[in-house]
Scaffold this motif. Structure first.
Motif, PDB file in Angstrom:
ATOM      1  N   ASN A   1      53.540  75.099  88.989  1.00  0.00           N
ATOM      2  CA  ASN A   1      53.901  74.769  90.362  1.00  0.00           C
ATOM      3  C   ASN A   1      55.373  75.059  90.611  1.00  0.00           C
ATOM      4  OD1 ASN A   1      51.378  73.761  91.326  1.00  0.00           O
ATOM      5  ND2 ASN A   1      51.696  71.960  90.049  1.00  0.00           N
ATOM      6  N   LYS A   2      55.677  75.551  91.788  1.00  0.00           N
ATOM      7  CA  LYS A   2      57.023  75.878  92.268  1.00  0.00           C
ATOM      8  C   LYS A   2      57.627  77.134  91.649  1.00  0.00           C
ATOM      9  CE  LYS A   2      58.342  71.161  93.453  1.00  0.00           C
ATOM     10  NZ  LYS A   2      59.396  70.156  93.380  1.00  0.00           N
TER      11      LYS A   2
ATOM     12  N   TYR B   1      64.500  76.661  88.980  1.00  0.00           N
ATOM     13  CA  TYR B   1      63.970  75.633  88.085  1.00  0.00           C
ATOM     14  C   TYR B   1      63.843  76.096  86.640  1.00  0.00           C
ATOM     15  CZ  TYR B   1      62.548  73.585  92.556  1.00  0.00           C
ATOM     16  OH  TYR B   1      62.539  73.080  93.825  1.00  0.00           O
TER      17      TYR B   1
END
Length: 173
Positions: free
Chosen positions: A107-108, A130
């Protein structure tokens, strides 16, 4: 008659049956894939709906594609766009929309800037925003300064498989 691990492959066409190889440099590397004029096989089992004409082995980690489908070890991988599918290393793959660790969505993750921290069996990865450990977000980690913690073996020659430790300006992980 053809066999896989001493089991007869039912219905295989003897005249057209062939093992499929991955081309690496100027060599052919064996795989668990095969085909005949009618169907494609993985480890002797028919891959349902695989197109014989367009089927190709994508890498030697078990990925392949054909027509409008991507497969992993003979099973259809439903979420991936076959036209932009890319294997980054053994554990990581991506397409234009998403990134996956061992076929689990990260995710992301930004597919454009995403990269594993190491080139072989890396558990840490990053994109422009991230840091990830496998498919999980590492909260508070700094993507811009993340690096692999190198193996210190003195004068010994040790093969370091992957990055199990990483550090950034804030911490060691």
């Amino acid at each position: 008659m053809y066999f896989w691990n001493n089991k007869k492959i039912e219905g295989a066409d003897i005249e057209t049956f062939q093992k499929l190889y991955l081309k690496v440099l100027n060599f052919g590397v064996g795989s668990s894939y095969a085909k005949d004029k009618n169907v494609v096989y993985y480890k002797g089992k028919v891959i349902e709906n695989a197109d014989v004409e367009t089927f190709e082995i994508f890498d030697n980690f078990g990925y392949s594609k054909g027509e409008n489908r991507v497969y992993f070890e003979g099973e259809k991988f439903l979420k991936v766009d076959p036209n932009t599918f890319e294997v980054l290393d053994y554990d990581y793959i991506k397409d234009k929309n998403s990134v996956y660790f061992q076929r689990k969505l990260i995710n992301k993750a930004d597919p454009v800037t995403f990269k594993p921290l190491d080139s072989f069996f890396s558990y840490y990865s990053k994109d422009k925003k991230y840091v990830y450990y496998q498919e999980k977000l590492v909260k508070g980690a700094d993507s811009g300064t993340l690096k692999k913690v190198e193996l210190n073996a003195g004068n010994s020659k040790i093969l370091d498989f992957g990055s199990t430790y990483a550090s950034d300006k804030n911490s060691v992980y």
